[in-house]
Design an enzyme around this catalytic site. Structure first.
Site: not given
Ligand code: SAM
Ligand code: DTB
Ligand code: SF4
Length: 326
Positions: A58, A61, A98, A129, A189
């Site tokens: 990615c 990132c 999360c 989460c 989500c």
């Protein structure tokens, strides 16, 4: 409550996005008020449970080993440490916890620790989460049975722009995981990142993909790219803040019952821009001075902003919905 799902067309979404800003904001705020208390914002707290050394590429990132990033790879942290951090977050007012891991996907050997984290955090009265990368059929069931409330897995951008940003897993891989999560009964989500050099139409198409899923995500995080040193997107031109606000407003209109989360990038946003995002329909934020690895505003400055705007934290999301009793 029955969720009626509208299928949105690209033409209608483009028309909404491109209308005069004041008309767009008025429409978004009107939709927002029909479904939520406009003066309440939900607060989630993040913890990186496994940092760095990720095999994926990615390009935004800091945790990708392929980006030549200097962030050292750590092991999955101890369950006890997660529970201690979650307790502090709850005592500071967060209602959702999360936990994020820099993985392509969890391994079978990690599942016992992950389910223990979910069970322990849930026992404190927090919503749970996780964001762990791709999940298979067994893993979604294990996490669901442990009591996981939400799973975060972002599509990140439009299908068209996706391969410019990530090559090691496909857009379809992402959608497959979202479908598995939802079918297992875990709330979804899913959102993306703005400011990666994409065009308006990519922002619109990303939201269309989310809104036209069989069930729209319960929570839609909209991140502003936080450029990370040594990554391919380190020097990308910043996105015009008004385009960011337009995207929040479109998310609110296309997904009227979802929590639209003003996610990464708030540390670079003025109070006025954040206020505009709340007016456009954002009603959830991450609190705490760190996201996973990047900076977030200090708790005190968030509370000062809430006080200035007359915003109060949402206690539990279901209580805040005007239409909860429908
Ligand atoms: N490794 C897992 C995955 O990618 O699914 C979970 C963690 S990952 C860091 C969670 C999300 O954070 C990404 O999908 C991306 O949308 C967002 N994110 C990561 N780095 C970011 C950055 N520099 N700026 C803004 N958002 C970012
Ligand atoms: C999401 O959409 N944003 C959060 C959460 N989901 C996991 C993560 C933002 C990460 C920002 C960069 C960092 O902290 O490394
Ligand atoms: Fe790995 Fe997630 Fe970062 Fe991609 S976004 S490199 S999958 S940690």
């Amino acid at each position: 409550m029955t969720q009626t799902q509208t299928t949105w067309t690209r033409e209608s979404a483009e028309r909404l996005y491109n209308q005069p800003l004041m008309d767009l904001l008025f429409e978004a705020q009107t939709v927002h008020r029909a479904h939520f208390d406009p003066n309440r914002v939900q607060m989630s707290r993040l913890l990186s449970i496994k940092t760095g050394g990720c095999v994926e590429d990615c390009s935004y990132c800091s945790q990708s080993a392929r980006n030549g990033s200097k962030l050292p790879a750590a092991k999955l942290i101890e369950v006890e440490r997660v529970l201690n951090e979650a307790r502090k977050a709850r005592d500071a007012g967060a209602t959702r916890y999360c936990m994020g891991a820099a993985w392509r996907e969890p391994k079978a050997r990690d599942m016992d620790a992950l389910t223990a984290m979910v069970e322990g955090v849930k026992a404190m009265g927090l919503e749970t989460c996780m964001t762990l990368g791709m999940l298979d059929d067994t893993q979604v069931v294990q996490l669901r049975d442990a009591g996981l409330d939400y799973y975060n897995h972002n599509i990140d951008t439009s299908e068209r722009y996706y391969s410019e940003v990530i090559t090691t897993r496909t857009f379809t891989d992402r959608i497959d995981t979202l479908n598995r999560v939802r079918d297992a009964g875990i709330k979804v989500c899913s959102g993306g990142i703005l400011g990666m050099g994409e065009k308006d139409i990519d922002r619109i198409d990303m939201l269309l993909t989310l809104a036209n899923l069989p069930v729209a995500p319960d929570s839609v995080p909209i991140n502003m790219l936080m450029p990370q040193a040594d990554t391919p997107l380190a020097d990308v031109a910043p996105l015009d803040p008004i385009e960011f606000v337009r995207t929040i407003a479109l998310a609110r209109i296309l997904m009227p019952r979802s929590h639209v989360r003003l996610s990464a990038g708030r540390s670079e946003m003025s109070d006025e821009m954040q206020a505009m995002c709340f007016f456009a329909g954002a009603n959830s934020i991450f609190v705490g001075d760190t996201l996973l690895t990047a900076d977030n505003p200090e708790e005190d400055s968030d509370m000062a902003l809430f006080a200035k705007l007359g915003i109060r934290p949402m206690e539990a999301e279901t209580q805040a919905r005007v239409d909860a009793a429908e």
